[in-house]
Scaffold this active site. Structure first.
Site, PDB file in Angstrom:
ATOM      1  N   ARG A 165      -7.384  -3.673  -3.387  1.00 38.90           N
ATOM      2  CA  ARG A 165      -8.549  -3.059  -3.470  1.00 38.90           C
ATOM      3  C   ARG A 165      -9.397  -4.426  -4.600  1.00 38.90           C
ATOM      4  O   ARG A 165     -10.603  -3.766  -4.976  1.00 38.90           O
ATOM      5  CB  ARG A 165      -8.600  -2.097  -3.832  1.00 38.90           C
ATOM      6  CG  ARG A 165      -7.967  -0.765  -3.171  1.00 38.90           C
ATOM      7  CD  ARG A 165      -8.201   1.042  -4.231  1.00 38.90           C
ATOM      8  NE  ARG A 165      -8.135   2.759  -2.908  1.00 38.90           N
ATOM      9  CZ  ARG A 165      -7.192   2.559  -3.034  1.00 38.90           C
ATOM     10  NH1 ARG A 165      -5.994   2.160  -3.258  1.00 38.90           N
ATOM     11  NH2 ARG A 165      -7.251   3.665  -2.586  1.00 38.90           N
TER      12      ARG A 165
ATOM     13  N   ASP B 110       4.773 -30.552  -3.085  1.00 41.64           N
ATOM     14  CA  ASP B 110       4.905 -30.143  -4.196  1.00 41.64           C
ATOM     15  C   ASP B 110       6.134 -30.788  -4.621  1.00 41.64           C
ATOM     16  O   ASP B 110       7.173 -30.440  -5.351  1.00 41.64           O
ATOM     17  CB  ASP B 110       5.119 -28.739  -4.376  1.00 41.64           C
ATOM     18  CG  ASP B 110       4.950 -27.909  -6.271  1.00 41.64           C
ATOM     19  OD1 ASP B 110       4.511 -29.541  -7.240  1.00 41.64           O
ATOM     20  OD2 ASP B 110       5.180 -26.986  -6.518  1.00 41.64           O
TER      21      ASP B 110
END
Length: 382
Positions: A226, A273
């Protein structure tokens, strides 16, 4: 002049079995089937039967390697660069994490000084400054004492001409949109990362010039059906490319597959990374001022937070294929053409005439057999 003969050349349009690739100086000048591209008598010939020939790998996020941390020891960028070709890496962005201003200046100076005499290895394309404009609530392994609010005055000398190629920041912070615009006007690529940005804040960042995301899923709010937020924008917005650490630790393999289905080869760049422990045995290594404990799979701070990775870029490619079932050509695109296009580099990332001869020879199981930077062999497996 150099002639690579017999490999299956992975060109942008289609593979060419039993190929001949002619290199003069630093660039590919001819490419085709053995019967189509004769090797001149004066050319040095490298026989590559049974191997794959691909563009060299580009890592957009590397904090350190081989015992060296770039934030605290920027002069060691060149020492690490000399050894990166063993992983197929021909170019990379040394990454400086959140630190005092002097650390950024010292890193810029290290790049400006150039390599030591006789240097041979991967080429730094400029710095990736990961911070200091990050959201403190998503700081990860970054030292909160050095985090700052974005302001245009503090980035006056951040430009490609001054060694800065990529900047990671949180676009929801006050002043961030002005910084994004200023950096983009100078040709710096700006990335979202270590952020709690909502969906609309991400849209505003995109309109200001954001074009990349640093380590997708990590140091971000989870996706909500949502309130899609940052991840909702990253997974659906075609203007954004996302970096992904495909070590199976930072992101579960099934979620790597989700990212692949959403973004594909043109929307993802595999990054490592990597931190100082990359290429080293387990032990304790620095990421900036922090000390991480490293085992065979990960680097973590004392509280369990991840502190970079120990992933090599060739392994990341193999992992992506294992996690997603994607093609070899598509997986290789995420470490070559896609990062080159993101940075606006028009002569790297492809195996084609006119492009730099930054190349990697791979076995059929995608192990690095040899790496070439500017037409010079800088690594050969024994």
């Amino acid at each position: 002049m150099l002639c690579l003969r017999g490999a299956t050349a992975l060109t942008p349009s289609h593979p060419i079995p039993d190929s001949a690739v002619l290199i003069e100086g630093e660039r590919v000048v001819a490419l085709g089937a053995l019967t189509e591209v004769p090797c001149p008598d004066q050319a040095e010939i490298v026989e590559a039967d049974g191997l794959l020939l691909a563009p060299g790998f580009i890592d957009l996020q590397l904090n350190g390697a081989f015992g060296h941390d770039f934030t605290t020891e920027p002069a060691a960028i060149w020492a690490a660069a000399a050894r990166l070709p063993q992983y197929g890496v021909t170019a990379f962005l040394p990454t400086i994490i959140t630190a005092p201003n002097d650390a950024y200046r010292r890193a810029q100076a290290a790049l400006h000084a150039g390599p030591p005499p006789g240097f041979s290895g991967a080429l730094p394309l400029g710095l990736h400054l990961e911070g200091p404009f990050l959201n403190p609530e998503k700081r990860g392994a970054h030292n909160p004492a050095y985090l700052r609010q974005p302001d245009v005055e503090s980035i006056a000398d951040w430009s490609p001409e001054n060694g800065v190629q990529l900047v990671t920041l949180a676009p929801e912070l006050p002043g961030a949109l002005a910084v994004i615009r200023a950096l983009c006007e100078r040709g710096v690529t700006v990335s979202v990362g270590h952020s709690l940005a909502g969906y609309e804040e991400m849209r505003a960042g995109l309109d200001a010039g954001l074009r990349y995301a640093t380590h997708l899923f990590n140091a971000m709010r989870p996706l909500d059906h949502r309130s899609p937020g940052l991840l909702g924008a990253l997974l659906t917005e075609t203007r954004l490319v996302a970096g992904l650490i495909a070590d199976g630790v930072h992101v579960h393999p099934s979620v790597v597959d989700v990212a692949w289905r959403c973004k594909g080869a043109t929307g993802l760049t595999l990054v490592t990374d990597g931190m100082a422990a990359l290429g080293m045995p387990p032990g304790r290594y620095h990421l900036g001022e922090a000390l991480a404990t490293v085992d065979d799979t990960s680097a973590r701070l004392s509280d369990g937070r991840l502190a970079g990775s120990i992933l090599s870029l060739d392994r990341a490619v193999r992992n992506l294929i294992a996690f997603t079932g994607c093609s070899v050509a598509d997986a290789l695109r995420t470490v070559s053409e896609t990062p080159a296009c993101l940075l606006g580099l028009t002569d790297r990332g492809r195996l084609a005439p006119g492009y730099r001869a930054d190349l990697v020879l791979l076995t059929n199981d995608l192990r690095v057999a040899a790496t070439f930077v500017g037409g010079v062999c800088v690594y050969a497996a024994t």
